[in-house]
Design an enzyme around this catalytic site. Sequence first.
Site, mmCIF file in Angstrom:
data_model
loop_
_atom_site.group_PDB
_atom_site.id
_atom_site.type_symbol
_atom_site.label_atom_id
_atom_site.label_comp_id
_atom_site.label_asym_id
_atom_site.label_seq_id
_atom_site.Cartn_x
_atom_site.Cartn_y
_atom_site.Cartn_z
ATOM 1 N N ASN A 131 0.868 -1.177 0.000
ATOM 2 C CA ASN A 131 0.000 0.000 0.000
ATOM 3 C C ASN A 131 0.911 1.235 0.000
ATOM 4 O O ASN A 131 1.677 1.439 0.948
ATOM 5 C CB ASN A 131 -0.858 -0.042 1.275
ATOM 6 C CG ASN A 131 -1.817 1.120 1.352
ATOM 7 O OD1 ASN A 131 -1.658 2.133 0.666
ATOM 8 N ND2 ASN A 131 -2.825 0.985 2.202
ATOM 9 N N VAL A 132 0.804 2.062 -1.035
ATOM 10 C CA VAL A 132 1.746 3.189 -1.149
ATOM 11 C C VAL A 132 1.552 4.245 -0.059
ATOM 12 O O VAL A 132 2.388 5.139 0.093
ATOM 13 C CB VAL A 132 1.690 3.874 -2.545
ATOM 14 C CG1 VAL A 132 2.146 2.931 -3.634
ATOM 15 C CG2 VAL A 132 0.315 4.469 -2.837
ATOM 16 N N SER A 146 -2.683 15.164 -13.496
ATOM 17 C CA SER A 146 -3.948 15.115 -14.247
ATOM 18 C C SER A 146 -4.289 16.529 -14.689
ATOM 19 O O SER A 146 -3.870 17.501 -14.028
ATOM 20 C CB SER A 146 -5.072 14.588 -13.343
ATOM 21 O OG SER A 146 -6.335 14.947 -13.853
ATOM 22 N N TYR A 154 -9.073 15.441 -5.329
ATOM 23 C CA TYR A 154 -8.254 14.947 -6.448
ATOM 24 C C TYR A 154 -7.427 16.086 -7.065
ATOM 25 O O TYR A 154 -6.231 15.935 -7.315
ATOM 26 C CB TYR A 154 -9.191 14.320 -7.485
ATOM 27 C CG TYR A 154 -8.510 13.590 -8.616
ATOM 28 C CD1 TYR A 154 -7.958 12.332 -8.418
ATOM 29 C CD2 TYR A 154 -8.436 14.158 -9.895
ATOM 30 C CE1 TYR A 154 -7.344 11.653 -9.469
ATOM 31 C CE2 TYR A 154 -7.835 13.492 -10.934
ATOM 32 C CZ TYR A 154 -7.286 12.238 -10.731
ATOM 33 O OH TYR A 154 -6.676 11.578 -11.773
ATOM 34 N N ALA A 155 -8.079 17.240 -7.296
ATOM 35 C CA ALA A 155 -7.374 18.373 -7.917
ATOM 36 C C ALA A 155 -6.223 18.827 -7.022
ATOM 37 O O ALA A 155 -5.115 19.101 -7.502
ATOM 38 C CB ALA A 155 -8.352 19.525 -8.170
ATOM 39 N N ALA A 156 -6.480 18.896 -5.704
ATOM 40 C CA ALA A 156 -5.423 19.322 -4.776
ATOM 41 C C ALA A 156 -4.258 18.326 -4.819
ATOM 42 O O ALA A 156 -3.088 18.719 -4.837
ATOM 43 C CB ALA A 156 -5.980 19.432 -3.362
ATOM 44 N N SER A 157 -4.591 17.032 -4.851
ATOM 45 C CA SER A 157 -3.520 16.027 -4.869
ATOM 46 C C SER A 157 -2.701 16.143 -6.153
ATOM 47 O O SER A 157 -1.469 16.043 -6.127
ATOM 48 C CB SER A 157 -4.094 14.606 -4.726
ATOM 49 O OG SER A 157 -4.781 14.197 -5.897
ATOM 50 N N LYS A 158 -3.362 16.371 -7.273
ATOM 51 C CA LYS A 158 -2.643 16.376 -8.552
ATOM 52 C C LYS A 158 -1.847 17.671 -8.750
ATOM 53 O O LYS A 158 -0.827 17.675 -9.451
ATOM 54 C CB LYS A 158 -3.625 16.134 -9.705
ATOM 55 C CG LYS A 158 -4.254 14.736 -9.681
ATOM 56 C CD LYS A 158 -3.200 13.637 -9.729
ATOM 57 C CE LYS A 158 -3.784 12.243 -9.819
ATOM 58 N NZ LYS A 158 -2.758 11.202 -9.836
ATOM 59 N N ILE A 190 -8.758 9.433 -19.853
ATOM 60 C CA ILE A 190 -8.306 8.235 -20.560
ATOM 61 C C ILE A 190 -9.261 7.101 -20.204
ATOM 62 O O ILE A 190 -9.735 7.007 -19.065
ATOM 63 C CB ILE A 190 -6.874 7.839 -20.125
ATOM 64 C CG1 ILE A 190 -5.922 9.051 -20.174
ATOM 65 C CG2 ILE A 190 -6.340 6.688 -20.975
ATOM 66 C CD1 ILE A 190 -5.746 9.689 -21.519
HETATM 67 N N1 LIG Z 1 -7.631 7.331 -16.308
HETATM 68 C C1 LIG Z 1 -7.598 8.627 -16.508
HETATM 69 O O1 LIG Z 1 -8.368 9.202 -17.289
HETATM 70 C C2 LIG Z 1 -6.611 9.467 -15.785
HETATM 71 C C3 LIG Z 1 -6.510 10.825 -16.124
HETATM 72 C C4 LIG Z 1 -5.577 11.613 -15.475
HETATM 73 C C5 LIG Z 1 -4.740 11.052 -14.532
HETATM 74 N N2 LIG Z 1 -4.873 9.728 -14.216
HETATM 75 C C6 LIG Z 1 -3.968 9.212 -13.199
HETATM 76 O O2 LIG Z 1 -3.283 8.070 -13.700
HETATM 77 C C7 LIG Z 1 -3.054 7.129 -12.657
HETATM 78 C C8 LIG Z 1 -3.601 5.760 -13.040
HETATM 79 O O3 LIG Z 1 -4.989 5.893 -13.279
HETATM 80 P P1 LIG Z 1 -5.878 4.682 -13.834
HETATM 81 O O4 LIG Z 1 -7.006 5.301 -14.548
HETATM 82 O O5 LIG Z 1 -5.021 3.693 -14.518
HETATM 83 O O6 LIG Z 1 -6.429 4.076 -12.470
HETATM 84 P P2 LIG Z 1 -6.899 2.576 -12.130
HETATM 85 O O7 LIG Z 1 -7.905 2.708 -11.027
HETATM 86 O O8 LIG Z 1 -7.280 1.837 -13.359
HETATM 87 O O9 LIG Z 1 -5.564 1.932 -11.543
HETATM 88 C C9 LIG Z 1 -4.988 2.433 -10.364
HETATM 89 C C10 LIG Z 1 -4.246 1.306 -9.673
HETATM 90 O O10 LIG Z 1 -3.709 1.834 -8.456
HETATM 91 C C11 LIG Z 1 -3.864 0.847 -7.444
HETATM 92 N N3 LIG Z 1 -3.892 1.504 -6.139
HETATM 93 C C12 LIG Z 1 -4.855 2.296 -5.612
HETATM 94 N N4 LIG Z 1 -4.544 2.653 -4.353
HETATM 95 C C13 LIG Z 1 -3.349 2.079 -4.081
HETATM 96 C C14 LIG Z 1 -2.505 2.090 -2.935
HETATM 97 N N5 LIG Z 1 -2.843 2.733 -1.821
HETATM 98 N N6 LIG Z 1 -1.341 1.394 -2.998
HETATM 99 C C15 LIG Z 1 -0.995 0.699 -4.114
HETATM 100 N N7 LIG Z 1 -1.768 0.651 -5.219
HETATM 101 C C16 LIG Z 1 -2.918 1.350 -5.208
HETATM 102 C C17 LIG Z 1 -5.186 0.171 -7.766
HETATM 103 O O11 LIG Z 1 -5.287 -1.123 -7.154
HETATM 104 C C18 LIG Z 1 -5.141 0.116 -9.285
HETATM 105 O O12 LIG Z 1 -4.577 -1.091 -9.750
HETATM 106 C C19 LIG Z 1 -3.697 7.721 -11.399
HETATM 107 O O13 LIG Z 1 -2.725 8.411 -10.649
HETATM 108 C C20 LIG Z 1 -4.708 8.698 -11.967
HETATM 109 O O14 LIG Z 1 -5.029 9.729 -11.073
HETATM 110 C C21 LIG Z 1 -5.780 8.921 -14.828
#
Ligand SMILES: NC(=O)c1ccc[n+]([C@@H]2O[C@H](COP(=O)([O-])OP(=O)(O)OC[C@H]3O[C@@H](n4cnc5c(N)ncnc54)[C@H](O)[C@@H]3O)[C@@H](O)[C@H]2O)c1
Length: 247
Positions: free
Chosen positions: A65-66, A154, A166-170, A199
Amino acid sequence: MEIKNNTVVITGGAQGLGFAMAQKFALMGANIALIDMAQDLLNTACEQLTQLKGVTSNIKGYAANVTNESEVENVFNTINSDFGYIGVLINNAGILRDGMFIKAKDGKVVKKMSLEQFQSVIDVNLTGVFLAGREAASHMIESGKGGVIVNMSSVARAGNIGQTNYAASKAGVVALTTTWAKELGRFGIRVGAIAPGVISTAMTDAMKPEAKQRMLAVTPVGRLGESDEIAHTAQYIIENDFLPAAW
Ligand SMILES: NC(=O)c1ccc[n+]([C@@H]2O[C@H](COP(=O)([O-])OP(=O)(O)OC[C@H]3O[C@@H](n4cnc5c(N)ncnc54)[C@H](O)[C@@H]3O)[C@@H](O)[C@H]2O)c1
């Protein structure tokens, strides 16, 4: 930096964008360490990567868990000793827990975003990025080989309705990125970030339709992005030794 024969660590790599990057880099000959919380997804992901035609590199999954400091320290120590060194970190694990900051009806507040809803997203998307980045960079420095860190931000970093947390985190991820780029360049570590629009992944499937629609409305190409297009962007950051050129 070369991707072939390098060690690429991907947090949240068991599905979505992280997995798409793992596929691309495994096909390019990289050794891949996936970190994720979901053990079942990790097993499937590693199996799928190993079975890709032409992939002969080392592929391993690690459950962690990160948000948990000692788990992150331990998993990076283990990966470093399993693979010999860490060349690339894709700092990708992230979650969404959308909701309005405050909801009001007829002049009365009916709902507020809870601290838990705010904090849970900050914990994964910002603290998790901090911890994984810190551990990866420490190993990169001690290996003497430098490395590349790619953080996932993001378009929501600039603010988005229903995404206070989410916005604050990014936005925080961008601040970490520019700071690390300036601090770590002296060790041969380059740091960049990707701030994707919407995406098509499991995460965006879970978004409220209104939120998705609002993001699409400001997407210049007018469509959802494909995971492979983000993987291609990460490849560009890793391979282009002049990035980050300027901040
Ligand atoms: N999908 C999009 O449109 C999009 C757009 C902008 C940014 N992002 C960013 O890209 C990244 C990946 O997004 P995604 O759409 O592939 O998400 P997703 O939900 O498909 O995959 C995220 C993965 O992170 C893992 N995860 C979650 N919490 C965790 C934790 N505490 N420790 C370890 N693993 C953990 C989940 O199990 C999952 O496998 C994220 O940071 C997201 O914010 C995604």
